[in-house]
Motif scaffolding. Structure first.
Motif, mmCIF file in Angstrom:
data_model
loop_
_atom_site.group_PDB
_atom_site.id
_atom_site.type_symbol
_atom_site.label_atom_id
_atom_site.label_comp_id
_atom_site.label_asym_id
_atom_site.label_seq_id
_atom_site.Cartn_x
_atom_site.Cartn_y
_atom_site.Cartn_z
ATOM 1 N N LEU A 1 57.125 -108.099 -13.753
ATOM 2 C CA LEU A 1 56.063 -108.349 -12.790
ATOM 3 C C LEU A 1 56.654 -108.863 -11.483
ATOM 4 O O LEU A 1 57.415 -109.834 -11.474
ATOM 5 C CB LEU A 1 55.079 -109.380 -13.357
ATOM 6 N N LEU A 2 56.331 -108.184 -10.400
ATOM 7 C CA LEU A 2 56.815 -108.610 -9.087
ATOM 8 C C LEU A 2 55.807 -109.507 -8.373
ATOM 9 O O LEU A 2 56.186 -110.500 -7.749
ATOM 10 C CB LEU A 2 57.118 -107.381 -8.211
ATOM 11 N N ASP A 3 54.539 -109.145 -8.459
ATOM 12 C CA ASP A 3 53.519 -109.931 -7.765
ATOM 13 C C ASP A 3 52.171 -109.643 -8.400
ATOM 14 O O ASP A 3 51.954 -108.562 -8.959
ATOM 15 C CB ASP A 3 53.498 -109.575 -6.280
ATOM 16 N N ALA A 4 51.276 -110.610 -8.327
ATOM 17 C CA ALA A 4 49.917 -110.445 -8.847
ATOM 18 C C ALA A 4 49.018 -111.471 -8.204
ATOM 19 O O ALA A 4 49.443 -112.600 -7.898
ATOM 20 C CB ALA A 4 49.889 -110.577 -10.374
ATOM 21 N N SER A 5 47.783 -111.083 -7.998
ATOM 22 C CA SER A 5 46.804 -112.005 -7.421
ATOM 23 C C SER A 5 45.407 -111.528 -7.799
ATOM 24 O O SER A 5 45.197 -110.355 -8.099
ATOM 25 C CB SER A 5 46.935 -112.083 -5.896
ATOM 26 N N VAL B 1 29.552 -111.143 -10.324
ATOM 27 C CA VAL B 1 30.891 -111.554 -9.856
ATOM 28 C C VAL B 1 31.781 -110.322 -9.799
ATOM 29 O O VAL B 1 31.974 -109.642 -10.812
ATOM 30 C CB VAL B 1 31.510 -112.621 -10.781
ATOM 31 N N HIS B 2 32.291 -110.003 -8.587
ATOM 32 C CA HIS B 2 33.248 -108.905 -8.407
ATOM 33 C C HIS B 2 34.657 -109.498 -8.376
ATOM 34 O O HIS B 2 34.982 -110.298 -7.500
ATOM 35 C CB HIS B 2 32.986 -108.160 -7.096
ATOM 36 N N CYS B 3 35.486 -109.092 -9.323
ATOM 37 C CA CYS B 3 36.849 -109.630 -9.434
ATOM 38 C C CYS B 3 37.842 -108.525 -9.089
ATOM 39 O O CYS B 3 37.902 -107.488 -9.784
ATOM 40 C CB CYS B 3 37.102 -110.147 -10.855
ATOM 41 N N ASN B 4 38.605 -108.716 -8.010
ATOM 42 C CA ASN B 4 39.574 -107.737 -7.538
ATOM 43 C C ASN B 4 40.981 -108.236 -7.877
ATOM 44 O O ASN B 4 41.398 -109.304 -7.416
ATOM 45 C CB ASN B 4 39.422 -107.534 -6.030
ATOM 46 N N VAL B 5 41.724 -107.466 -8.701
ATOM 47 C CA VAL B 5 43.069 -107.850 -9.135
ATOM 48 C C VAL B 5 44.087 -106.871 -8.546
ATOM 49 O O VAL B 5 43.933 -105.651 -8.672
ATOM 50 C CB VAL B 5 43.181 -107.858 -10.674
ATOM 51 N N GLN B 6 45.102 -107.414 -7.903
ATOM 52 C CA GLN B 6 46.212 -106.632 -7.375
ATOM 53 C C GLN B 6 47.491 -107.029 -8.105
ATOM 54 O O GLN B 6 47.746 -108.221 -8.303
ATOM 55 C CB GLN B 6 46.379 -106.848 -5.868
ATOM 56 N N ALA B 7 48.275 -106.031 -8.490
ATOM 57 C CA ALA B 7 49.515 -106.314 -9.220
ATOM 58 C C ALA B 7 50.547 -105.241 -8.884
ATOM 59 O O ALA B 7 50.200 -104.090 -8.589
ATOM 60 C CB ALA B 7 49.271 -106.350 -10.728
ATOM 61 N N SER B 8 51.799 -105.635 -8.914
ATOM 62 C CA SER B 8 52.900 -104.679 -8.727
ATOM 63 C C SER B 8 53.994 -105.018 -9.728
ATOM 64 O O SER B 8 54.237 -106.188 -10.032
ATOM 65 C CB SER B 8 53.443 -104.729 -7.296
ATOM 66 N N GLN C 1 59.399 -116.375 -4.384
ATOM 67 C CA GLN C 1 60.737 -116.550 -3.815
ATOM 68 C C GLN C 1 61.810 -116.097 -4.800
ATOM 69 O O GLN C 1 62.819 -115.500 -4.408
ATOM 70 C CB GLN C 1 60.954 -118.017 -3.441
ATOM 71 N N HIS C 2 61.581 -116.364 -6.103
ATOM 72 C CA HIS C 2 62.509 -115.914 -7.140
ATOM 73 C C HIS C 2 62.605 -114.386 -7.144
ATOM 74 O O HIS C 2 63.708 -113.804 -7.234
ATOM 75 C CB HIS C 2 62.038 -116.421 -8.498
ATOM 76 N N VAL C 3 61.465 -113.717 -7.020
ATOM 77 C CA VAL C 3 61.452 -112.259 -6.966
ATOM 78 C C VAL C 3 62.187 -111.752 -5.732
ATOM 79 O O VAL C 3 62.989 -110.817 -5.796
ATOM 80 C CB VAL C 3 60.006 -111.727 -6.982
ATOM 81 N N SER C 4 61.941 -112.397 -4.590
ATOM 82 C CA SER C 4 62.608 -111.986 -3.354
ATOM 83 C C SER C 4 64.128 -112.130 -3.465
ATOM 84 O O SER C 4 64.881 -111.245 -3.045
ATOM 85 C CB SER C 4 62.072 -112.808 -2.182
ATOM 86 N N LEU D 1 64.075 -111.479 -14.298
ATOM 87 C CA LEU D 1 62.911 -112.272 -13.920
ATOM 88 C C LEU D 1 62.324 -112.911 -15.180
ATOM 89 O O LEU D 1 62.440 -112.351 -16.277
ATOM 90 C CB LEU D 1 61.845 -111.411 -13.245
ATOM 91 N N PRO D 2 61.668 -114.082 -15.037
ATOM 92 C CA PRO D 2 61.056 -114.722 -16.213
ATOM 93 C C PRO D 2 59.948 -113.859 -16.811
ATOM 94 O O PRO D 2 59.329 -113.049 -16.120
ATOM 95 C CB PRO D 2 60.490 -116.037 -15.645
ATOM 96 N N ASP D 3 59.708 -114.020 -18.091
ATOM 97 C CA ASP D 3 58.629 -113.282 -18.751
ATOM 98 C C ASP D 3 57.262 -113.739 -18.269
ATOM 99 O O ASP D 3 56.347 -112.925 -18.145
ATOM 100 C CB ASP D 3 58.716 -113.453 -20.271
#
Length: 543
Positions: A423-427, A410-417, A469-472, A301-303
């Motif tokens: 890194l597979l996903d982050a938002s 400001v409440h900032c909620n970060v999800q990552a896997s 899609q690249h991760v999938s 996967l890309p850096d």
């Protein structure tokens, strides 16, 4: 029905011959048959119990486990029938002599239990093989009832032939009989290999080589005699895949050559044993090499993952997963304007998961901050504008006309896997609230801002659809590779190791037998030489 009839006939006849030969020898020597029949009955009862236990156990398992057990039973059945074919091909003409020798030894010990155990073990071997082989055949038969009828008829015919041989009314060339029925059983065992591979796939154990290579529906149309013979008896499906075809051809070819290669063209027994031992060594080395050195899959996967800020995939910068000291992680976010933000992802706050069979770590972190440059005083019009041009619930303009004291959060909620260091996903999702007080409010009112400010926009992001899609695609490639890796790094080495062990044990038995025979001949020669030398010694006269 035909397959189970041949199985019942051949296995039953082998057991009947063993019992008949022992009984004839005992009768010839005036010994009682009671101990022998005790062993036979116990072996038959135990064989039936084994077959019933296997069937009950299989039915009690979940569907996937049932498929897996059918694969195991099929593999055991193939092993048994192959060993039986090879053993009978070699020992059929000497079976009577060997059994009579064993019976004579038991008689010399004056032990009824020795005779009983001899008959028990001989019949138990055939009974257990028959139970496993018939159970594997029943699982692929088109009609279990007719398969059972065929097995019963085969056993009855075997008993009749065995009685005829015992009483001297039937003469049969055992070597030729077992040689010709062996051809049919090799084909049936090849079909069981195909079925075992199919059930292994259905159990999720084997997913490699599933591409169909031929359409045999023209050869085995459903409901026809050809279908009953080719598919029902021989186990050849109308749509064989790659691994089934390769395994079938290898098995049929290797066993047929081993059993039916002309005797005058075979190497000497000692040379063949040494070749088998060398071949076993090669297979063992190949198994060890595959197990130790077959390369595992590396997730590519890309850096850096591109970020977007909305459903229209508006570029919002990029994110990179960094590994910190102590096996910790952090996200390095770079906005479209070049601003870099570091978000810590502690290992102790991660939850473990799995994605496409790959172990993952997942985080869900929340941070709160006060936006820079936030106004301390806001008017009613400003509050209405921030709330989407509506008056917030709980705020009465007549009673609380403003202005208000404002506290911004400001409440900032970060999800990552992540998988390893990839890194597979982050938002990131943000929620901005204003706590209002003053202007006659009895208690503070909290209002959610629906028109985001710049600070909120900086926390609303996700990795792009293209990266997802690249991760999938990469995880799908890993899943496919894992099926290949599991087969070539575990299953194939295990198979090669088992075959190497069988070849080595068989070869060592032959070599040890030759060594024992040579030692016996050498000992006899030494004794003979010693006796001859003593003949010429001068006699000592008595004084």
């Amino acid at each position: 029905m035909l397959a189970t009839f041949i199985i019942g006939l051949r296995e039953g006849l082998e057991a009947a011959l063993i019992v008949g030969i022992i009984a004839a020898f005992l009768r010839k020597n005036g010994k009682s048959l009671f101990a022998m029949w005790v062993g036979v009955v116990l072996a038959l009862v135990l064989s039936v119990i084994v077959g019933i236990a296997l069937e009950v156990t299989e039915r009690a398992l979940p569907q996937a486990s049932q498929e897996g057990m059918e694969s195991v039973i099929g593999a055991i059945a193939v092993f048994f029938v192959t060993g039986m074919i090879m053993w009978m091909n070699t020992h059929a003409h000497n079976m009577k002599k060997e059994l009579e020798s064993d019976a004579a030894e038991a008689i010399s010990q004056s032990s009824a239990w020795a005779l009983a155990s001899m008959a028990f073990l001989a019949v138990l071997k055939e009974g257990f093989e028959t139970s496993v082989f018939l159970l594997a055949t029943f699982s692929v038969a088109q009609s279990a009832m007719w398969a059972a009828v065929g097995a019963v008829i085969g056993l009855i015919v075997a008993v009749i032939i065995g009685c005829g041989i015992y009483f001297g009314g039937i003469r049969i060339n055992l070597s030729r009989f077992f040689r010709f029925t062996g051809i049919f059983l090799i084909l049936v065992a090849g079909g069981l290999i195909i079925t075992s591979l199919q059930t292994a796939h259905e159990a999720g154990w084997l997913n490699i080589g599933q591409q169909r290579i031929a359409d045999l529906s023209w050869l085995v149309p459903p409901g026809t005699i050809r279908s009953a013979l080719i598919t029902g008896v021989l186990g050849i499906p109308p749509d064989p895949n790659q691994i089934q075809t390769v395994a079938w051809l290898l098995y049929i070819g290797m066993v047929s050559v081993r059993v039916y290669w002309p005797a005058h063209r075979r190497p000497a027994a000692k040379k063949a044993a040494r070749l088998s031992l060398a071949f076993a060594g090669v297979m063992a080395l190949a198994a060890l090499g595959l197990f130790l050195f077959y390369p595992p899959f590396t997730l590519q996967l890309p850096d850096n993952a591109p970020l977007v800020s909305d459903a229209q995939q508006t570029p919002a910068g990029q994110v990179q997963l960094l590994v910190t000291a102590g096996n910790g992680y952090q996200l390095s976010l770079q906005s479209a304007a070049g601003k870099i933000t570091q978000i810590a992802l502690p290992v102790e706050k991660a939850t473990t998961g799995e994605r496409a069979g790959l172990p993952t770590r997942e985080w869900n972190t929340k941070t709160s901050l006060t936006p820079a440059g936030a106004r301390d005083i806001v008017t009613l019009d400003q509050v209405v504008a921030l709330y989407g041009n509506r008056v917030p619930i709980g705020l009465n303009p007549a009673m609380h006309p403003g202005p208000y004291q404002a506290q911004w959060t400001v409440h900032c909620n970060v999800q990552a896997s992540a998988a390893g260091d990839r890194l597979l996903d982050a938002s990131g999702q943000a929620e901005e609230v204003i706590t209002l007080s003053g202007s006659g409010l009895q208690s503070p009112r909290t209002v959610t801002v629906r028109t985001p400010t710049a600070d909120v926009s900086a926390c609303n992001w996700q990795v792009s659809n293209a990266y997802q899609q690249h991760v999938s695609d990469a995880l799908q490639q890993r899943q496919t590779y894992q099926d290949t890796y599991r087969f070539r790094a575990y299953m194939l080495p295990a198979l090669l190791a088992v075959l190497a062990l069988i070849f080595a044990v068989s070869a060592l038995r032959v070599l040890l037998q030759f060594r024992h025979e040579r030692s016996s001949v050498s000992l006899e020669y030494d004794l003979s030489f010693g006796s001859q030398s003593h003949k010429h010694l001068p006699k000592i006269k008595d004084k």
